[in-house]
Design a protein around this motif. Sequence first.
Motif, PDB file in Angstrom:
ATOM      1  N   GLU A  25       0.846  -1.200   0.000  1.00 48.21           N
ATOM      2  CA  GLU A  25       0.000   0.000   0.000  1.00 48.21           C
ATOM      3  C   GLU A  25       0.877   1.244   0.000  1.00 48.21           C
ATOM      4  N   GLN A  26       1.625   1.438  -1.097  1.00 46.96           N
ATOM      5  CA  GLN A  26       2.506   2.600  -1.205  1.00 46.96           C
ATOM      6  C   GLN A  26       1.732   3.908  -1.283  1.00 46.96           C
ATOM      7  N   GLY A  27       0.472   3.842  -1.734  1.00 48.84           N
ATOM      8  CA  GLY A  27      -0.324   5.064  -1.876  1.00 48.84           C
ATOM      9  C   GLY A  27      -0.598   5.762  -0.571  1.00 48.84           C
ATOM     10  N   ARG A  28      -0.460   5.059   0.550  1.00 53.63           N
ATOM     11  CA  ARG A  28      -0.699   5.692   1.847  1.00 53.63           C
ATOM     12  C   ARG A  28       0.304   6.809   2.122  1.00 53.63           C
ATOM     13  N   LEU A  30       1.405   8.898  -0.058  1.00 47.66           N
ATOM     14  CA  LEU A  30       0.991  10.092  -0.786  1.00 47.66           C
ATOM     15  C   LEU A  30      -0.182  10.792  -0.125  1.00 47.66           C
ATOM     16  N   GLN A  31      -0.874  10.106   0.777  1.00 47.60           N
ATOM     17  CA  GLN A  31      -1.977  10.748   1.496  1.00 47.60           C
ATOM     18  C   GLN A  31      -1.466  11.737   2.543  1.00 47.60           C
ATOM     19  N   ASP A  32      -0.192  11.615   2.882  1.00 54.55           N
ATOM     20  CA  ASP A  32       0.440  12.567   3.802  1.00 54.55           C
ATOM     21  C   ASP A  32       1.701  13.084   3.110  1.00 54.55           C
ATOM     22  N   VAL A  33       1.490  13.940   2.112  1.00 58.38           N
ATOM     23  CA  VAL A  33       2.592  14.384   1.270  1.00 58.38           C
ATOM     24  C   VAL A  33       3.616  15.169   2.071  1.00 58.38           C
ATOM     25  N   THR A  36       5.868  12.952   4.062  1.00 58.84           N
ATOM     26  CA  THR A  36       6.718  12.211   3.130  1.00 58.84           C
ATOM     27  C   THR A  36       7.861  13.074   2.637  1.00 58.84           C
TER      28      THR A  36
END
Length: 345
Positions: A25-28, A30-33, A36
Amino acid sequence: RARERRARFVGKNGACNVAHKNIREQGRFLQDVFTTLVDLKWPHTLLIFTMSFLCSWLLFGMVWWLIAFAHGDLDHSTRLQRSPREEEAVGGPDNFVPCVTSIHSFTSAFLFSIEVQVTIGFGGRMVTEECPAAILVLIVQNIVGLVINAIMLGCIFMKTSQAHRRAETLIFSKHAVIALREGKLCFMLRVGDLRKSMIISATIRMQVVKKTASLEGEVVPLNQIDIQMENPVGGNSIFLVSPLIIYHVIDKNSPLYDISPLNLHHHEDLEIIVILEGVVETTGITTQARTSYLADEILWGQRFVPIVAEEDGRYSVDYSKFGNTVKVPTPSCTARQLEEDKSIM
């Protein structure tokens, strides 16, 4: 014969020796840019910082060039630069008003995009009231520029003021020791703060990390067990003005209850983690410093030498002796055997 040393769970510098693999689940991330971006390494952060501004300048430079092309500014730019004699030769000057003055090519549109976004304002180019679309693009670019500035500058500020930077001046002794204190075997270490600014509400705790197996046969490779600790001021809170010796009384509730100097170094799966937390006085940011001690980093029958002395009406700390120890008489038996011998006597 040399034995293979177990891998650390926490390094001496506080870094956790854990590798995260096969994350689907790498997209998680991007939910906290923002987090990151802060967690990225400096070369990656600076690359994103540069590319975010450069791409936005190029994008709006293309938009300004298209507006000028659609309005016919590029066709009239050559005629507007003619001399009066040349204008008279072609029939006199016209009254054409461009959307943006002095835009003759994509290069000039790109320069105008930079001037708009960073508010340089050289004065050679300006938006006129001829094109409502140009005014709208001007507003949009200013808003986009402010958002990029807020995110990227905030990211760089957070990277330079991260809490672990303050933890670099929180130091632990290289070795821990086991010796008698008040007639009981104690596990002891020394902690200090190199800065004059204090760590407010500092607390310290210890854990034993080792491989265990349950009665049902379940193997826990990294079982974390909290151990009770004591310090000179009582409880877990410490007043870290000068270096302190933190100690853990090895009693019947301690994971070290059955460890003796003979079998200490045979516990290759033993690791004691020390965690110091507190609020930085100058910034109000919570910081955490960590270290660990393997079995071969625990010295039996030694005690830390004093490093605080009174000189000229004030207390002086000699950090050159911070990790120095001296041998003291200590029973070569486990804490269990020591208590049994006392109960017999």
